[in-house]
Motif scaffolding. Sequence first.
Motif, PDB file in Angstrom:
ATOM      1  N   LYS A   1       7.264   4.283  -0.920  1.00 63.99           N
ATOM      2  CA  LYS A   1       8.397   4.290  -1.848  1.00 63.99           C
ATOM      3  C   LYS A   1       8.027   4.952  -3.172  1.00 63.99           C
ATOM      4  CE  LYS A   1      11.217   1.193  -4.648  1.00 63.99           C
ATOM      5  NZ  LYS A   1      11.506  -0.216  -4.969  1.00 63.99           N
ATOM      6  N   TYR A   2       6.837   4.643  -3.683  1.00 65.56           N
ATOM      7  CA  TYR A   2       6.412   5.153  -4.992  1.00 65.56           C
ATOM      8  C   TYR A   2       5.582   6.432  -4.896  1.00 65.56           C
ATOM      9  CZ  TYR A   2       8.062   0.761  -6.923  1.00 65.56           C
ATOM     10  OH  TYR A   2       8.848  -0.308  -7.300  1.00 65.56           O
ATOM     11  N   LYS A   3       5.377   6.927  -3.670  1.00 66.26           N
ATOM     12  CA  LYS A   3       4.523   8.107  -3.445  1.00 66.26           C
ATOM     13  C   LYS A   3       3.110   7.854  -3.968  1.00 66.26           C
ATOM     14  CE  LYS A   3       8.232  11.421  -3.214  1.00 66.26           C
ATOM     15  NZ  LYS A   3       9.491  11.187  -3.739  1.00 66.26           N
ATOM     16  N   LYS A   4       2.611   6.679  -3.620  1.00 71.89           N
ATOM     17  CA  LYS A   4       1.270   6.242  -4.005  1.00 71.89           C
ATOM     18  C   LYS A   4       0.505   5.869  -2.739  1.00 71.89           C
ATOM     19  CE  LYS A   4       1.716   6.505  -8.485  1.00 71.89           C
ATOM     20  NZ  LYS A   4       0.846   7.358  -9.288  1.00 71.89           N
TER      21      LYS A   4
ATOM     22  N   VAL B   1      -1.221   0.596  -4.831  1.00 73.62           N
ATOM     23  CA  VAL B   1      -0.302  -0.547  -4.856  1.00 73.62           C
ATOM     24  C   VAL B   1      -1.081  -1.851  -5.034  1.00 73.62           C
ATOM     25  CG1 VAL B   1       1.354  -1.893  -3.489  1.00 73.62           C
ATOM     26  CG2 VAL B   1       1.526   0.602  -3.576  1.00 73.62           C
TER      27      VAL B   1
ATOM     28  N   ARG C   1      -2.231  -1.971  -8.663  1.00 66.68           N
ATOM     29  CA  ARG C   1      -1.087  -2.211  -9.550  1.00 66.68           C
ATOM     30  C   ARG C   1      -0.626  -3.660  -9.460  1.00 66.68           C
ATOM     31  NH1 ARG C   1       1.024  -0.450 -14.253  1.00 66.68           N
ATOM     32  NH2 ARG C   1       2.720  -1.915 -14.495  1.00 66.68           N
TER      33      ARG C   1
ATOM     34  N   PHE D   1       3.984   3.676 -12.650  1.00 70.23           N
ATOM     35  CA  PHE D   1       4.989   2.959 -11.875  1.00 70.23           C
ATOM     36  C   PHE D   1       4.762   1.456 -12.039  1.00 70.23           C
ATOM     37  CE2 PHE D   1       1.439   2.702  -9.023  1.00 70.23           C
ATOM     38  CZ  PHE D   1       1.681   1.686  -8.114  1.00 70.23           C
ATOM     39  N   SER D   2       5.796   0.695 -11.772  1.00 70.25           N
ATOM     40  CA  SER D   2       5.712  -0.767 -11.799  1.00 70.25           C
ATOM     41  C   SER D   2       6.344  -1.304 -10.533  1.00 70.25           C
ATOM     42  CB  SER D   2       6.458  -1.341 -13.008  1.00 70.25           C
ATOM     43  OG  SER D   2       5.822  -1.007 -14.200  1.00 70.25           O
ATOM     44  N   LEU D   3       5.768  -2.362 -10.024  1.00 72.35           N
ATOM     45  CA  LEU D   3       6.335  -3.029  -8.861  1.00 72.35           C
ATOM     46  C   LEU D   3       7.472  -3.936  -9.319  1.00 72.35           C
ATOM     47  CD1 LEU D   3       2.947  -3.958  -7.171  1.00 72.35           C
ATOM     48  CD2 LEU D   3       4.475  -2.093  -6.521  1.00 72.35           C
ATOM     49  N   SER D   4       8.530  -3.991  -8.540  1.00 70.26           N
ATOM     50  CA  SER D   4       9.654  -4.857  -8.881  1.00 70.26           C
ATOM     51  C   SER D   4       9.259  -6.317  -8.684  1.00 70.26           C
ATOM     52  CB  SER D   4      10.856  -4.530  -7.999  1.00 70.26           C
ATOM     53  OG  SER D   4      10.614  -4.968  -6.664  1.00 70.26           O
TER      54      SER D   4
ATOM     55  N   GLU E   1       9.111  -7.018  -5.027  1.00 64.13           N
ATOM     56  CA  GLU E   1       7.892  -6.464  -4.417  1.00 64.13           C
ATOM     57  C   GLU E   1       6.683  -7.317  -4.759  1.00 64.13           C
ATOM     58  OE1 GLU E   1       9.260  -1.773  -4.361  1.00 64.13           O
ATOM     59  OE2 GLU E   1       8.362  -2.614  -6.178  1.00 64.13           O
TER      60      GLU E   1
END
Length: 133
Positions: free
Chosen positions: A57-60, A65, A68, A96-99, A102
Amino acid sequence: VECHPYFTQPKLLEYCREKDIVIVGYSPLGTSRDATWVNLKCPPLLEDELLASVAKKYKKTTAQVCLRFNVQRGVVVIPKSFNADRIKENFDIFDFSLSEDEMKAIEALNKNIRFVELLMWADHPEYPFHDDY
Protein backbone atom coordinates in the motif's frame (compact mmCIF):
# COMPACT_ATOMS: atom_id res chain seq x y z
CA VAL A 1 14.75 -5.87 24.57
CA GLU A 2 13.46 -7.99 21.73
CA CYS A 3 10.55 -6.12 20.17
CA HIS A 4 8.81 -6.69 16.82
CA PRO A 5 5.27 -7.33 15.53
CA TYR A 6 5.37 -10.98 16.67
CA PHE A 7 6.63 -10.00 20.15
CA THR A 8 5.20 -6.57 20.91
CA GLN A 9 5.93 -6.52 24.66
CA PRO A 10 2.71 -4.62 25.57
CA LYS A 11 3.05 -5.05 29.34
CA LEU A 12 6.70 -3.98 29.36
CA LEU A 13 5.98 -1.08 27.01
CA GLU A 14 3.19 0.20 29.27
CA TYR A 15 5.39 -0.12 32.38
CA CYS A 16 8.22 1.76 30.67
CA ARG A 17 5.89 4.52 29.50
CA GLU A 18 4.67 4.99 33.09
CA LYS A 19 8.30 5.35 34.24
CA ASP A 20 9.42 7.55 31.29
CA ILE A 21 11.71 4.80 30.02
CA VAL A 22 12.24 4.37 26.29
CA ILE A 23 12.50 0.81 25.03
CA VAL A 24 15.31 0.04 22.60
CA GLY A 25 14.17 -2.91 20.51
CA TYR A 26 16.59 -5.45 19.08
CA SER A 27 15.62 -7.87 16.32
CA PRO A 28 12.91 -5.48 15.07
CA LEU A 29 12.92 -7.35 11.76
CA GLY A 30 13.15 -10.83 13.20
CA THR A 31 16.38 -12.78 12.93
CA SER A 32 18.28 -15.18 10.76
CA ARG A 33 16.93 -18.71 10.77
CA ASP A 34 19.94 -20.23 12.56
CA ALA A 35 18.55 -23.17 14.53
CA THR A 36 21.49 -23.11 16.96
CA TRP A 37 20.17 -19.95 18.64
CA VAL A 38 16.87 -18.91 17.02
CA ASN A 39 13.39 -20.13 17.91
CA LEU A 40 12.25 -21.60 14.59
CA LYS A 41 8.69 -22.12 15.90
CA CYS A 42 8.14 -18.47 15.12
CA PRO A 43 7.51 -17.94 11.39
CA PRO A 44 9.69 -15.54 9.40
CA LEU A 45 8.45 -12.04 10.24
CA LEU A 46 9.29 -10.43 6.92
CA GLU A 47 7.12 -12.98 5.08
CA ASP A 48 3.95 -12.07 6.99
CA GLU A 49 0.99 -11.48 4.63
CA LEU A 50 -0.47 -8.55 6.58
CA LEU A 51 2.88 -6.77 6.74
CA ALA A 52 3.40 -7.40 3.03
CA SER A 53 -0.02 -5.96 2.14
CA VAL A 54 0.60 -2.83 4.22
CA ALA A 55 4.04 -2.47 2.64
CA LYS A 56 2.53 -2.73 -0.84
CA LYS A 57 0.00 0.00 0.00
CA TYR A 58 2.77 2.45 0.95
CA LYS A 59 5.27 1.22 -1.68
CA LYS A 60 7.61 0.19 1.12
CA THR A 61 9.22 -3.07 2.21
CA THR A 62 7.89 -5.28 4.99
CA ALA A 63 11.03 -4.35 6.93
CA GLN A 64 10.16 -0.66 6.65
CA VAL A 65 6.63 -1.35 7.90
CA CYS A 66 8.01 -3.27 10.90
CA LEU A 67 10.38 -0.43 11.75
CA ARG A 68 7.68 2.22 11.30
CA PHE A 69 5.31 0.23 13.53
CA ASN A 70 7.71 0.31 16.46
CA VAL A 71 8.78 3.91 15.89
CA GLN A 72 5.13 4.98 15.98
CA ARG A 73 4.79 3.13 19.29
CA GLY A 74 7.73 5.09 20.69
CA VAL A 75 10.18 2.19 20.53
CA VAL A 76 13.73 2.90 19.36
CA VAL A 77 14.74 0.26 16.83
CA ILE A 78 18.20 -1.09 16.12
CA PRO A 79 18.03 -3.19 12.95
CA LYS A 80 21.18 -5.01 11.95
CA SER A 81 22.41 -5.11 8.38
CA PHE A 82 25.71 -5.27 6.55
CA ASN A 83 24.07 -4.37 3.25
CA ALA A 84 24.43 -0.66 2.38
CA ASP A 85 21.16 -0.54 0.42
CA ARG A 86 19.20 -2.10 3.28
CA ILE A 87 20.79 0.26 5.79
CA LYS A 88 19.60 3.19 3.67
CA GLU A 89 16.16 1.60 3.35
CA ASN A 90 15.95 1.24 7.13
CA PHE A 91 16.21 5.03 7.47
CA ASP A 92 13.53 5.64 4.86
CA ILE A 93 10.56 5.24 7.22
CA PHE A 94 9.68 8.84 8.01
CA ASP A 95 7.73 9.71 4.87
CA PHE A 96 4.65 7.66 5.79
CA SER A 97 2.57 6.84 8.86
CA LEU A 98 0.54 3.77 9.62
CA SER A 99 -3.14 4.37 10.28
CA GLU A 100 -4.70 3.56 13.65
CA ASP A 101 -6.39 0.51 12.10
CA GLU A 102 -3.09 -0.68 10.60
CA MET A 103 -1.35 -0.23 13.95
CA LYS A 104 -4.06 -2.30 15.67
CA ALA A 105 -3.87 -4.99 12.99
CA ILE A 106 -0.10 -5.22 13.33
CA GLU A 107 -0.36 -5.28 17.14
CA ALA A 108 -2.76 -8.21 16.73
CA LEU A 109 0.06 -10.19 15.07
CA ASN A 110 1.66 -10.53 18.52
CA LYS A 111 2.40 -14.19 19.24
CA ASN A 112 4.34 -13.62 22.49
CA ILE A 113 7.11 -15.74 21.05
CA ARG A 114 10.73 -14.70 21.16
CA PHE A 115 13.01 -15.28 18.22
CA VAL A 116 16.02 -15.02 20.55
CA GLU A 117 15.50 -17.43 23.46
CA LEU A 118 19.14 -18.21 24.35
CA LEU A 119 18.05 -21.56 25.76
CA MET A 120 21.64 -22.62 26.32
CA TRP A 121 21.54 -20.33 29.38
CA ALA A 122 17.98 -21.09 30.54
CA ASP A 123 19.22 -22.86 33.69
CA HIS A 124 21.34 -19.87 34.77
CA PRO A 125 19.93 -18.18 37.91
CA GLU A 126 19.97 -14.79 36.18
CA TYR A 127 18.40 -15.93 32.89
CA PRO A 128 16.18 -12.93 32.15
CA PHE A 129 13.43 -14.58 30.16
CA HIS A 130 11.87 -16.36 33.15
CA ASP A 131 10.75 -12.96 34.45
CA ASP A 132 7.27 -11.69 33.69
CA TYR A 133 8.55 -8.81 31.56
